[in-house]
Design a protein around this motif. Structure first.
Motif, PDB file in Angstrom:
ATOM      1  N   MET A  69       0.805  -1.230   0.000  1.00 51.42           N
ATOM      2  CA  MET A  69       0.000   0.000   0.000  1.00 51.42           C
ATOM      3  C   MET A  69       0.843   1.288   0.000  1.00 51.42           C
ATOM      4  O   MET A  69       0.539   2.199  -0.771  1.00 51.42           O
ATOM      5  CB  MET A  69      -0.971  -0.004   1.184  1.00 51.42           C
ATOM      6  N   PRO A  70       1.895   1.416   0.818  1.00 48.98           N
ATOM      7  CA  PRO A  70       2.679   2.655   0.800  1.00 48.98           C
ATOM      8  C   PRO A  70       3.410   2.905  -0.524  1.00 48.98           C
ATOM      9  O   PRO A  70       3.781   4.031  -0.816  1.00 48.98           O
ATOM     10  CB  PRO A  70       3.695   2.467   1.932  1.00 48.98           C
ATOM     11  N   LEU A  71       3.615   1.860  -1.323  1.00 50.02           N
ATOM     12  CA  LEU A  71       4.303   2.038  -2.597  1.00 50.02           C
ATOM     13  C   LEU A  71       3.370   2.521  -3.707  1.00 50.02           C
ATOM     14  O   LEU A  71       3.823   3.096  -4.694  1.00 50.02           O
ATOM     15  CB  LEU A  71       4.973   0.730  -3.014  1.00 50.02           C
ATOM     16  N   LEU A  72       2.063   2.301  -3.549  1.00 50.89           N
ATOM     17  CA  LEU A  72       1.121   2.660  -4.612  1.00 50.89           C
ATOM     18  C   LEU A  72       1.107   4.150  -4.942  1.00 50.89           C
ATOM     19  O   LEU A  72       1.111   4.512  -6.126  1.00 50.89           O
ATOM     20  CB  LEU A  72      -0.284   2.150  -4.270  1.00 50.89           C
ATOM     21  N   PRO A  73       1.113   5.057  -3.958  1.00 55.20           N
ATOM     22  CA  PRO A  73       1.151   6.487  -4.317  1.00 55.20           C
ATOM     23  C   PRO A  73       2.433   6.877  -5.061  1.00 55.20           C
ATOM     24  O   PRO A  73       2.405   7.732  -5.949  1.00 55.20           O
ATOM     25  CB  PRO A  73       1.071   7.212  -2.974  1.00 55.20           C
TER      26      PRO A  73
ATOM     27  N   HIS B 154       6.113  -7.821  -7.298  1.00 53.35           N
ATOM     28  CA  HIS B 154       5.274  -8.254  -6.189  1.00 53.35           C
ATOM     29  C   HIS B 154       5.110  -9.766  -6.241  1.00 53.35           C
ATOM     30  O   HIS B 154       5.393 -10.384  -7.264  1.00 53.35           O
ATOM     31  CB  HIS B 154       3.909  -7.542  -6.229  1.00 53.35           C
ATOM     32  N   PRO B 155       4.662 -10.361  -5.133  1.00 47.03           N
ATOM     33  CA  PRO B 155       4.506 -11.821  -5.105  1.00 47.03           C
ATOM     34  C   PRO B 155       3.518 -12.320  -6.152  1.00 47.03           C
ATOM     35  O   PRO B 155       2.604 -11.603  -6.559  1.00 47.03           O
ATOM     36  CB  PRO B 155       3.977 -12.095  -3.691  1.00 47.03           C
ATOM     37  N   ASN B 156       3.733 -13.559  -6.577  1.00 52.57           N
ATOM     38  CA  ASN B 156       2.867 -14.204  -7.550  1.00 52.57           C
ATOM     39  C   ASN B 156       1.575 -14.647  -6.855  1.00 52.57           C
ATOM     40  O   ASN B 156       1.400 -15.799  -6.502  1.00 52.57           O
ATOM     41  CB  ASN B 156       3.579 -15.409  -8.174  1.00 52.57           C
ATOM     42  N   ASP B 157       0.708 -13.705  -6.644  1.00 50.88           N
ATOM     43  CA  ASP B 157      -0.574 -13.946  -5.991  1.00 50.88           C
ATOM     44  C   ASP B 157      -1.569 -12.994  -6.640  1.00 50.88           C
ATOM     45  O   ASP B 157      -1.308 -11.790  -6.714  1.00 50.88           O
ATOM     46  CB  ASP B 157      -0.443 -13.657  -4.491  1.00 50.88           C
ATOM     47  N   PRO B 158      -2.692 -13.499  -7.121  1.00 51.54           N
ATOM     48  CA  PRO B 158      -3.650 -12.649  -7.832  1.00 51.54           C
ATOM     49  C   PRO B 158      -4.093 -11.413  -7.042  1.00 51.54           C
ATOM     50  O   PRO B 158      -4.381 -10.378  -7.630  1.00 51.54           O
ATOM     51  CB  PRO B 158      -4.843 -13.576  -8.088  1.00 51.54           C
ATOM     52  N   LYS B 159      -4.102 -11.491  -5.709  1.00 53.68           N
ATOM     53  CA  LYS B 159      -4.559 -10.329  -4.934  1.00 53.68           C
ATOM     54  C   LYS B 159      -3.634  -9.126  -5.124  1.00 53.68           C
ATOM     55  O   LYS B 159      -4.083  -7.986  -5.111  1.00 53.68           O
ATOM     56  CB  LYS B 159      -4.732 -10.665  -3.466  1.00 53.68           C
ATOM     57  N   PHE B 160      -2.346  -9.373  -5.325  1.00 51.48           N
ATOM     58  CA  PHE B 160      -1.404  -8.267  -5.522  1.00 51.48           C
ATOM     59  C   PHE B 160      -1.612  -7.619  -6.889  1.00 51.48           C
ATOM     60  O   PHE B 160      -1.631  -6.406  -7.007  1.00 51.48           O
ATOM     61  CB  PHE B 160       0.041  -8.736  -5.360  1.00 51.48           C
ATOM     62  N   ARG B 161      -1.757  -8.446  -7.920  1.00 54.66           N
ATOM     63  CA  ARG B 161      -1.994  -7.897  -9.258  1.00 54.66           C
ATOM     64  C   ARG B 161      -3.303  -7.114  -9.270  1.00 54.66           C
ATOM     65  O   ARG B 161      -3.366  -6.009  -9.801  1.00 54.66           O
ATOM     66  CB  ARG B 161      -2.022  -9.000 -10.304  1.00 54.66           C
ATOM     67  N   ARG B 162      -4.361  -7.674  -8.682  1.00 54.51           N
ATOM     68  CA  ARG B 162      -5.657  -6.974  -8.624  1.00 54.51           C
ATOM     69  C   ARG B 162      -5.526  -5.651  -7.891  1.00 54.51           C
ATOM     70  O   ARG B 162      -6.110  -4.648  -8.287  1.00 54.51           O
ATOM     71  CB  ARG B 162      -6.715  -7.844  -7.950  1.00 54.51           C
ATOM     72  N   LEU B 163      -4.765  -5.651  -6.804  1.00 58.85           N
ATOM     73  CA  LEU B 163      -4.586  -4.433  -6.018  1.00 58.85           C
ATOM     74  C   LEU B 163      -3.908  -3.346  -6.849  1.00 58.85           C
ATOM     75  O   LEU B 163      -4.348  -2.197  -6.868  1.00 58.85           O
ATOM     76  CB  LEU B 163      -3.766  -4.731  -4.761  1.00 58.85           C
TER      77      LEU B 163
ATOM     78  N   SER C 159      -6.406  -2.344  -9.678  1.00 56.20           N
ATOM     79  CA  SER C 159      -7.632  -1.688  -9.206  1.00 56.20           C
ATOM     80  C   SER C 159      -7.391  -0.244  -8.784  1.00 56.20           C
ATOM     81  O   SER C 159      -8.327   0.538  -8.693  1.00 56.20           O
ATOM     82  CB  SER C 159      -8.245  -2.466  -8.038  1.00 56.20           C
ATOM     83  N   THR C 160      -6.144   0.110  -8.546  1.00 56.65           N
ATOM     84  CA  THR C 160      -5.840   1.491  -8.175  1.00 56.65           C
ATOM     85  C   THR C 160      -5.552   2.343  -9.407  1.00 56.65           C
ATOM     86  O   THR C 160      -5.128   3.482  -9.284  1.00 56.65           O
ATOM     87  CB  THR C 160      -4.631   1.553  -7.211  1.00 56.65           C
ATOM     88  N   GLY C 161      -5.791   1.790 -10.593  1.00 61.55           N
ATOM     89  CA  GLY C 161      -5.588   2.542 -11.820  1.00 61.55           C
ATOM     90  C   GLY C 161      -4.147   2.577 -12.271  1.00 61.55           C
ATOM     91  O   GLY C 161      -3.769   3.422 -13.087  1.00 61.55           O
ATOM     92  N   LEU C 162      -3.345   1.668 -11.784  1.00 62.36           N
ATOM     93  CA  LEU C 162      -1.920   1.678 -12.107  1.00 62.36           C
ATOM     94  C   LEU C 162      -1.561   0.596 -13.119  1.00 62.36           C
ATOM     95  O   LEU C 162      -0.451   0.084 -13.129  1.00 62.36           O
ATOM     96  CB  LEU C 162      -1.098   1.519 -10.832  1.00 62.36           C
ATOM     97  N   ALA C 163      -2.519   0.249 -13.967  1.00 58.99           N
ATOM     98  CA  ALA C 163      -2.275  -0.801 -14.952  1.00 58.99           C
ATOM     99  C   ALA C 163      -1.178  -0.420 -15.944  1.00 58.99           C
ATOM    100  O   ALA C 163      -0.635  -1.273 -16.630  1.00 58.99           O
ATOM    101  CB  ALA C 163      -3.569  -1.144 -15.679  1.00 58.99           C
ATOM    102  N   ALA C 164      -0.829   0.868 -16.018  1.00 56.85           N
ATOM    103  CA  ALA C 164       0.215   1.315 -16.942  1.00 56.85           C
ATOM    104  C   ALA C 164       1.603   0.856 -16.513  1.00 56.85           C
ATOM    105  O   ALA C 164       2.527   0.842 -17.319  1.00 56.85           O
ATOM    106  CB  ALA C 164       0.194   2.837 -17.066  1.00 56.85           C
ATOM    107  N   CYS C 165       1.756   0.490 -15.250  1.00 59.64           N
ATOM    108  CA  CYS C 165       3.066   0.007 -14.828  1.00 59.64           C
ATOM    109  C   CYS C 165       3.196  -1.466 -15.209  1.00 59.64           C
ATOM    110  O   CYS C 165       2.213  -2.163 -15.387  1.00 59.64           O
ATOM    111  CB  CYS C 165       3.280   0.216 -13.325  1.00 59.64           C
TER     112      CYS C 165
END
Length: 164
Positions: free
Chosen positions: A15-19, A35-44, A47-53
């Protein structure tokens, strides 16, 4: 700039890295998020609009250093200009030292914001907690982790971290 953001296997540490990721993307930088190979991390991240990374998943923190090193070895165009990492993702700093780029550690310290004495009328317990318990526990843990980190760094052929 090519910026690598690296987190560990705890959602509260991503969470602190997202901003930072959002701001870097807004400024036109290229961001790779490890990030770890876990779907919750990719979704997170998405979902914050950072799909460009670029979302890069690793299997285990135990092999994070080798995984990131392989990313640089396999494709030199992916070499980061800077690595921003959660303080628990120590392998990111080791990689930065190895390839000669700066690293920035993010330290989301929740301990001093959690009051275990909520509802208690005793401010003395809170002062003891903040003034004695937290500094002692953090200092002891820091020394243990520093020693372990130096063993890891020696194994990787890197210099020792200075004591702080």
């Amino acid at each position: 700039l090519e910026v690598w953001l690296v987190t560990n296997e705890m959602v509260g540490h991503i969470m602190p890295l997202l901003p930072y990721c959002e701001e870097l993307l807004l400024r036109g930088h290229s961001v790779t998020f490890f990030h770890p190979n876990d779907p919750k991390f990719r979704r997170l991240v998405e979902s914050t609009g950072l799909a460009a990374c670029t979302s890069t998943e690793y299997e285990s923190e135990a092999n994070l250093f080798e995984f990131m090193k392989g990313q640089v070895d396999d494709d030199s165009s992916r070499r980061p200009d800077v690595i921003v990492h959660d303080f628990f993702a120590c392998d990111a700093r080791d990689l930065a030292d190895l390839i000669g780029v700066p690293s920035i550690a993010i330290f989301p310290n929740l301990a001093v914001t959690v009051n275990p004495f909520t509802g208690s009328s005793s401010a003395v317990l809170w002062k003891i907690w903040c003034g004695l318990a937290i500094p002692f526990l953090e200092g002891t843990l820091a020394r243990v982790l520093w020693t372990k980190r130096n063993f890891d760094r020696l194994r990787r052929g890197l210099g020792l971290l200075p004591a702080q």
